[in-house]
Design a protein around this motif. Structure first.
Motif: not given
Length: 400
Positions: A275, A254, A257, A271, A200
């Motif tokens: 997600l 996100y 990701a 995560a 992150y």
């Protein structure tokens, strides 16, 4: 539309203000001194709610204030406006730092702040204590969200909890074998998944390194991942620099990701449950777990500005947003555990609260929720810890 929690670099003025507000434990100033040592301005708490002022100006994460414009089925603003006469105006913020900056303009009545912003707002006098007796729905908020270090100081409550979630370990089950149960898979310098590990992108991620060190290097004496002295902080920074050699991408968006896990360019890393839900719906074979070391996490709080021009409408909004039906809608749309215990019976997905562990306090006892690091250690050791300004500077250096 959902939120992007990207934390931007703190502006110099904001850093200086935070350091000044949170870096002293002197008791000679007006107001009190918090349990964590920083001075708390003496700001009066509202005693009663009068007629609405006609509007309320909010700073919020994307997805928290929906009026049907994103999706006609997502609208918990129109009903509020009809019932109260308070027109809702919202500024969607992309980061906690942006929220802090916006609230300091005095143009907004309230904010949906995360724990990495709340103490900054409290210490600077940007928000006022909240009289929860004026918010009927507060009684139904989970006890696990009340009176926490990020929303309560000196016994005074500075907002109403909105929801919570954990930062989880996620992996592609077709690549990462056996299924991991420890964060070691993302910290191993010799990881077989080198170049496909994700982390992150935020200064607050330093706490994730500290949390891992709490369990793997107990000799460091870390008791709280947000309270790090020079030696502990340096150990966390060294671990993060080591991790950088295996990280393929730091994520803040996100959606990107999710796509990275879907394409396989990322196979393991930090995560959120939302997600995983999205990736699975798009066919990606991903799984998540709360590792044996526990995890960091986030809990958001609706706070009222100390300069609110529409305080009555803001109090009405705070009661509305944590009402059972509305809190269920928001939590389900965004992807988090609701704050109101009555919301679980009202989600369209009857497994929602099980998925997000809304009623599982044992689960959340393993989660260290984001809290603003301050000089006066949150674990009670006095003024020897690194504050948020130092965390931000270190993160910039780690990223290069």
């Amino acid at each position: 539309m959902r939120r992007n929690r990207t934390l931007l670099a703190v502006a110099a003025a904001s850093v200086l203000l935070l350091t000044a507000a949170c870096g002293s434990s002197s008791s000679g100033s007006k107001g009190g001194t918090s349990a964590s040592g920083f001075k708390v301005p003496d700001i009066p708490m509202q005693k009663e709610i009068g007629p609405g002022e006609g509007q309320v100006n909010l700073v919020a994460w994307a997805g928290y204030v929906e009026d049907g414009s994103t999706d006609p089925k997502l609208d918990w603003v129109t009903e509020f406006e009809k019932e109260t006469g308070c027109q809702v105006n919202v500024k969607v913020a992309g980061s906690s730092d942006e929220m802090v900056s916006l609230m300091r303009t005095g143009q907004y009545d309230g904010v949906s702040a995360s724990g990495d912003a709340t103490l900054r707002l409290i210490a600077a006098g940007d928000v006022a204590p909240v009289n929860t007796s004026l918010i009927p729905n507060y009684v139904d908020v989970f006890d696990g969200l009340k009176n926490k270090p990020w929303n309560t100081v000196n016994g005074k409550t500075y907002g109403v909890p909105h929801g919570r979630g954990a930062n989880l370990l996620m992996w592609r089950s077709d690549v990462v074998k056996p299924a991991p149960d420890s964060w070691s898979v993302v910290w191993d310098a010799n990881s077989p998944y080198k170049g496909k590990v994700t982390a992150y992108d935020s200064p607050i991620y330093i706490a994730d390194a500290a949390l891992y060190l709490m369990h793997t290097k107990p000799e460091l004496g870390i008791k709280n991942p947000y309270a790090l002295d020079d030696k502990q902080f340096q150990a966390a920074i060294d671990l993060l620099k080591q991790q950088k050699t295996v990280v393929g991408e730091y994520w803040s968006d996100y959606l990107k990701a999710v796509q990275a896990f879907k394409s396989g360019s990322t196979v393991v890393g930090t995560a959120w449950q939302v997600l995983a839900n999205m990736a699975q719906k798009e066919g990606a074979p991903v799984q998540t777990t709360l590792p044996k070391e526990g995890s960091t996490g986030w809990s958001d709080t609706w706070m009222i500005s100390s300069k609110a021009k529409h305080p009555n409408c803001m109090y009405k909004w705070m009661n509305h947003i944590i009402s059972p039906k509305v809190n269920a809608q928001v939590a389900e749309w965004f992807g988090e555990a609701p704050a109101n215990k009555k919301s679980c019976a009202l989600t369209s997905d009857k497994n929602h609260c099980n998925t997000f562990h809304a009623e599982d306090e044992q689960y959340f006892s393993k989660v260290w929720f984001w809290t603003t690091p301050v000089k006066d250690c949150l674990d009670g050791r006095g003024p020897k810890c690194k504050d948020y300004a130092a965390w931000t500077q270190a993160w910039t250096q780690i990223k290069g």
